[in-house]
Design a protein around this motif. Sequence first.
Motif, PDB file in Angstrom:
ATOM      1  N   GLY A   1      50.662 -14.378 -36.282  1.00 12.73           N
ATOM      2  CA  GLY A   1      49.667 -13.522 -36.916  1.00 12.73           C
ATOM      3  C   GLY A   1      48.674 -12.879 -35.970  1.00 12.73           C
ATOM      4  N   LYS A   2      48.877 -13.029 -34.659  1.00 11.32           N
ATOM      5  CA  LYS A   2      47.935 -12.466 -33.686  1.00 11.32           C
ATOM      6  C   LYS A   2      48.659 -11.531 -32.721  1.00 11.32           C
ATOM      7  CE  LYS A   2      44.881 -16.525 -33.729  1.00 11.32           C
ATOM      8  NZ  LYS A   2      44.252 -17.593 -32.895  1.00 11.32           N
ATOM      9  N   GLN A   3      47.953 -10.452 -32.333  1.00 16.41           N
ATOM     10  CA  GLN A   3      48.505  -9.530 -31.337  1.00 16.41           C
ATOM     11  C   GLN A   3      48.740 -10.253 -30.009  1.00 16.41           C
ATOM     12  OE1 GLN A   3      46.246  -6.053 -30.392  1.00 16.41           O
ATOM     13  NE2 GLN A   3      46.463  -5.115 -32.442  1.00 16.41           N
ATOM     14  N   THR A   4      49.852  -9.924 -29.379  1.00 20.84           N
ATOM     15  CA  THR A   4      50.040 -10.366 -28.003  1.00 20.84           C
ATOM     16  C   THR A   4      49.384  -9.341 -27.072  1.00 20.84           C
ATOM     17  OG1 THR A   4      52.154  -9.208 -27.832  1.00 20.84           O
ATOM     18  CG2 THR A   4      52.207 -11.512 -28.559  1.00 20.84           C
ATOM     19  N   ASP A   5      49.188  -9.723 -25.827  1.00 20.54           N
ATOM     20  CA  ASP A   5      48.560  -8.810 -24.853  1.00 20.54           C
ATOM     21  C   ASP A   5      49.558  -7.808 -24.270  1.00 20.54           C
ATOM     22  OD1 ASP A   5      46.022  -9.910 -25.070  1.00 20.54           O
ATOM     23  OD2 ASP A   5      46.435 -11.430 -23.547  1.00 20.54           O
ATOM     24  N   ASN A   6      50.811  -8.084 -24.420  1.00 22.52           N
ATOM     25  CA  ASN A   6      51.831  -7.286 -23.738  1.00 22.52           C
ATOM     26  C   ASN A   6      51.984  -5.893 -24.360  1.00 22.52           C
ATOM     27  OD1 ASN A   6      53.872  -6.755 -21.881  1.00 22.52           O
ATOM     28  ND2 ASN A   6      55.465  -7.546 -23.241  1.00 22.52           N
ATOM     29  N   VAL A   7      52.002  -4.886 -23.517  1.00 23.39           N
ATOM     30  CA  VAL A   7      52.291  -3.515 -23.937  1.00 23.39           C
ATOM     31  C   VAL A   7      53.577  -3.091 -23.261  1.00 23.39           C
ATOM     32  CG1 VAL A   7      51.555  -1.101 -23.843  1.00 23.39           C
ATOM     33  CG2 VAL A   7      49.874  -2.899 -24.324  1.00 23.39           C
ATOM     34  N   THR A   8      54.548  -2.649 -24.052  1.00 26.50           N
ATOM     35  CA  THR A   8      55.802  -2.110 -23.525  1.00 26.50           C
ATOM     36  C   THR A   8      55.931  -0.648 -23.954  1.00 26.50           C
ATOM     37  OG1 THR A   8      56.976  -2.946 -25.463  1.00 26.50           O
ATOM     38  CG2 THR A   8      56.978  -4.331 -23.487  1.00 26.50           C
ATOM     39  N   ARG A   9      56.888   0.008 -23.394  1.00 21.89           N
ATOM     40  CA  ARG A   9      57.017   1.455 -23.638  1.00 21.89           C
ATOM     41  C   ARG A   9      57.665   1.776 -24.980  1.00 21.89           C
ATOM     42  NH1 ARG A   9      56.427   4.290 -18.620  1.00 21.89           N
ATOM     43  NH2 ARG A   9      56.057   2.782 -16.947  1.00 21.89           N
ATOM     44  N   TYR A  10      58.473   0.870 -25.518  1.00 20.61           N
ATOM     45  CA  TYR A  10      59.395   1.199 -26.587  1.00 20.61           C
ATOM     46  C   TYR A  10      58.723   1.732 -27.858  1.00 20.61           C
ATOM     47  CZ  TYR A  10      61.993  -1.611 -23.300  1.00 20.61           C
ATOM     48  OH  TYR A  10      62.530  -2.095 -22.135  1.00 20.61           O
ATOM     49  N   SER A  11      57.886   0.938 -28.491  1.00 20.17           N
ATOM     50  CA  SER A  11      57.277   1.380 -29.745  1.00 20.17           C
ATOM     51  C   SER A  11      56.357   2.577 -29.522  1.00 20.17           C
ATOM     52  CB  SER A  11      56.512   0.231 -30.406  1.00 20.17           C
ATOM     53  OG  SER A  11      55.533  -0.289 -29.531  1.00 20.17           O
ATOM     54  N   ASN A  12      55.748   2.656 -28.354  1.00 24.05           N
ATOM     55  CA  ASN A  12      54.823   3.765 -28.084  1.00 24.05           C
ATOM     56  C   ASN A  12      55.558   5.090 -27.916  1.00 24.05           C
ATOM     57  OD1 ASN A  12      52.004   2.532 -27.802  1.00 24.05           O
ATOM     58  ND2 ASN A  12      53.273   1.135 -26.615  1.00 24.05           N
ATOM     59  N   MET A  13      56.669   5.084 -27.194  1.00 22.90           N
ATOM     60  CA  MET A  13      57.365   6.359 -27.011  1.00 22.90           C
ATOM     61  C   MET A  13      58.057   6.803 -28.295  1.00 22.90           C
ATOM     62  SD  MET A  13      60.097   4.906 -24.265  1.00 22.90           S
ATOM     63  CE  MET A  13      61.573   3.964 -24.681  1.00 22.90           C
ATOM     64  N   PHE A  14      58.581   5.866 -29.099  1.00 21.54           N
ATOM     65  CA  PHE A  14      59.188   6.253 -30.369  1.00 21.54           C
ATOM     66  C   PHE A  14      58.154   6.818 -31.336  1.00 21.54           C
ATOM     67  CE2 PHE A  14      62.946   4.415 -28.822  1.00 21.54           C
ATOM     68  CZ  PHE A  14      63.985   4.594 -29.714  1.00 21.54           C
ATOM     69  N   SER A  15      56.956   6.273 -31.304  1.00 21.28           N
ATOM     70  CA  SER A  15      55.914   6.761 -32.216  1.00 21.28           C
ATOM     71  C   SER A  15      55.510   8.197 -31.904  1.00 21.28           C
ATOM     72  CB  SER A  15      54.677   5.851 -32.140  1.00 21.28           C
ATOM     73  OG  SER A  15      54.953   4.584 -32.685  1.00 21.28           O
ATOM     74  N   ILE A  16      55.736   8.622 -30.668  1.00 18.04           N
ATOM     75  CA  ILE A  16      55.423  10.009 -30.311  1.00 18.04           C
ATOM     76  C   ILE A  16      56.402  10.963 -30.976  1.00 18.04           C
ATOM     77  CG2 ILE A  16      55.450  11.672 -28.418  1.00 18.04           C
ATOM     78  CD1 ILE A  16      54.143   9.534 -26.661  1.00 18.04           C
TER      79      ILE A  16
END
Length: 730
Positions: A511-526
């Motif tokens: 139920g908590k955000q992890t600190d990790n940011v990856t490219r996948y969900s961010n580039m698809f959302s564009i």
Amino acid sequence: MNTTNLKKLSKYIGVALCFGMLFFADAAVAQKATWIWYPGDYEIWLSNKMQNRRTERGAFLPPLWKEDSHYVLIEFHKDFTLPKAEKVELSIEGQYNVKIDGKAFAGYPKSIDVPAGKHRISLKVYNQANVPSIYVKAPDLVSDETWLATFEDKEWIDASGKSSDLSATKYVNAGAWNFYDPNSGPAEFKLPTEEHKAVKKEMMNSAILVDFGKETFGFIKFLGLKGKGKVTLYYGESKEEALSFDHAELVDELPVDQSQKSDVVMEGSRAFRYVNVKLEGNISADDITMLYEYSPVEQRGSFKCNDEQINKIWDVAAYTLHLNTREFFIDGIKRDRWVWSGDAYQSYAMNYYLYFDSPTVTRTLYALRGKDPVTSHINTIMDYTFYWFLGIHDYYQYSGDKAFIQQIYPRMQTLMNWCLARRDKDGLMTGLPGDWTFIDWADGLSKKGEISFEQLLLCRSLETMAQCADLMGEKAESAKYKQMAASLKTKIFQYYWNPQKGALVHSRVDGKQTDNVTRYSNMFSIFFNYFTEAQKQQVKKSVLLNDKIQKITTPYMHFYELEALCAMGEQNYVLKEMKDYWGGMLNLGATTFWEEYNPAKSGADHYSMYGREFGKSLCHAWGASPIYLLGKYYLGVKPTAPGYSQYTITPKLGGLQWMEGSVPTPNGDIKVRCDAKQIKVSAETGTGTLHFTSSTIPVCKEGAVVAKGKNVYEVTIAKGKKYTVEYSAM
């Protein structure tokens, strides 16, 4: 056309029961006779046959997932009117009976005499080994996709002998492909071949190393083979692989015992550039050639520019896709030679800018989906199930093929219901036992918890369901899916957006955000257009152009990364990336593009993967993405209404001096040529809008130039007309 036939053309005689589509039943509008079957069944049967050809070092290696089968008993029928008595020719694959107006003919007739008038012809066909298929031909009656079929006619007969009315039977329009010869049925289908010669042969380590000059696919052929002993063939996509007796992925053995010279073709088709042929015993051969096996798709798309390296990249990408376009779109020609949904989804996109071969798309979608009941994700991979839905979304947008949507929609419903039943208490998808969460080949990529990328794909899939429900006239269903998609999108930003990081985080755990940011969900959302413009700019800076975020090393995800950047207007940056990444493979001697490329590797290390020295595919469909990027984001052609009834052309030189190309559509090609001073366009379909920017007021003699503000201009493009715009690129 005579008066009688003109009158026939004015008559509609029915509505296909499950589609609401009007069909002419008279011969004046009949299609060419073709073999027909229950829709999806031949595709499933053929994919099973193809995917079970895989071997590794002579050992059979079957797919990892459930394979369905065809229905073994099918009823076909057609209502028709004959102006005069006719002889109807029949060709059937399977045991069958044939009836006219409910009266059966004795035996297995190859032709029947039908009197003039209105009739119903019905055939019931059983075939356990192959797909029940029929071919019917007469002057005024042919088998085609207007025939109806069912796998359960639900017919019953009471004690008096009266038959039921079949009101509970569900009929669908028959499936077909391109089988027009009554003497050659679907079960006999093989891809065509042509003989190619090697470019070099040399003796190395008591074997003959044969080089065909570039990656290829087909059957090795021995000319004038003679003697007694054994031939062992070690295939290699690279020279190093072919020379490795212990580690070459593909190995064949051929026992030889013949006193007279004869030509011998190996049974199995293989991927290779090099073949190392080891002869044991008293064996000789006059020559070693190969039969190149290929799908006869027509290349309609093109791209040329002033940069010869980019031209080479486009050409090699086109050849890579051609090799992986077979009965279906497959992942790679060496390994796995299977139909993977994530790989196929990218092939569909490239296909729309190279071939626009709709049958290969729909065959692949049918094969991947299989039959009910659903017992696992497609290819067992969660994200690959969602790519299947996305493939249908894109196919309709590019093709406008409503009939296919109507055929496949029931299978969409059952698959989506299965997915929705697997959500957790927060309505999110998470990996359950038996699920493979793939995303990408990336070291240390966490698959724990609720991954944002999977929620994005589900959201887009729900939007696809809503669109297809609309096409089916299912307004309540459409509203349900739209609401579910909107609710999920809200959760995605509530649960995963991190304003401090300026990005969606990779996952939630407990139920908590992890600190990790990856490219996948961010580039698809564009390119899904889920972000606001402000969020897009944040993500471009904090993720896409941030070297601290884990880099992508597969062409698979590099495709989406570059698409996101192109959607943000970063064509100059993307051009450099294409030259560095795909150009890097060319600099290493690649003749097709690879499954994975890491510039940090060197030598034969480039060929290793999966813990095997030569496990990597050096001809992988997902490596061909420059075809799509250059067609959609440089030539700038994309449909804005189904089937290119409306489209846009937004050319972006992106660092090029000039470019020209052709983009195929269902009803003709769109041609674009652009440099810094002039844009030329023409189209054989729809109504288009040319968008461009100019530092001076542009001139177009063939159409009105409309100023949109901020140096942006538009010209409406009509079908069949050529336009030239004089402008000054910014």
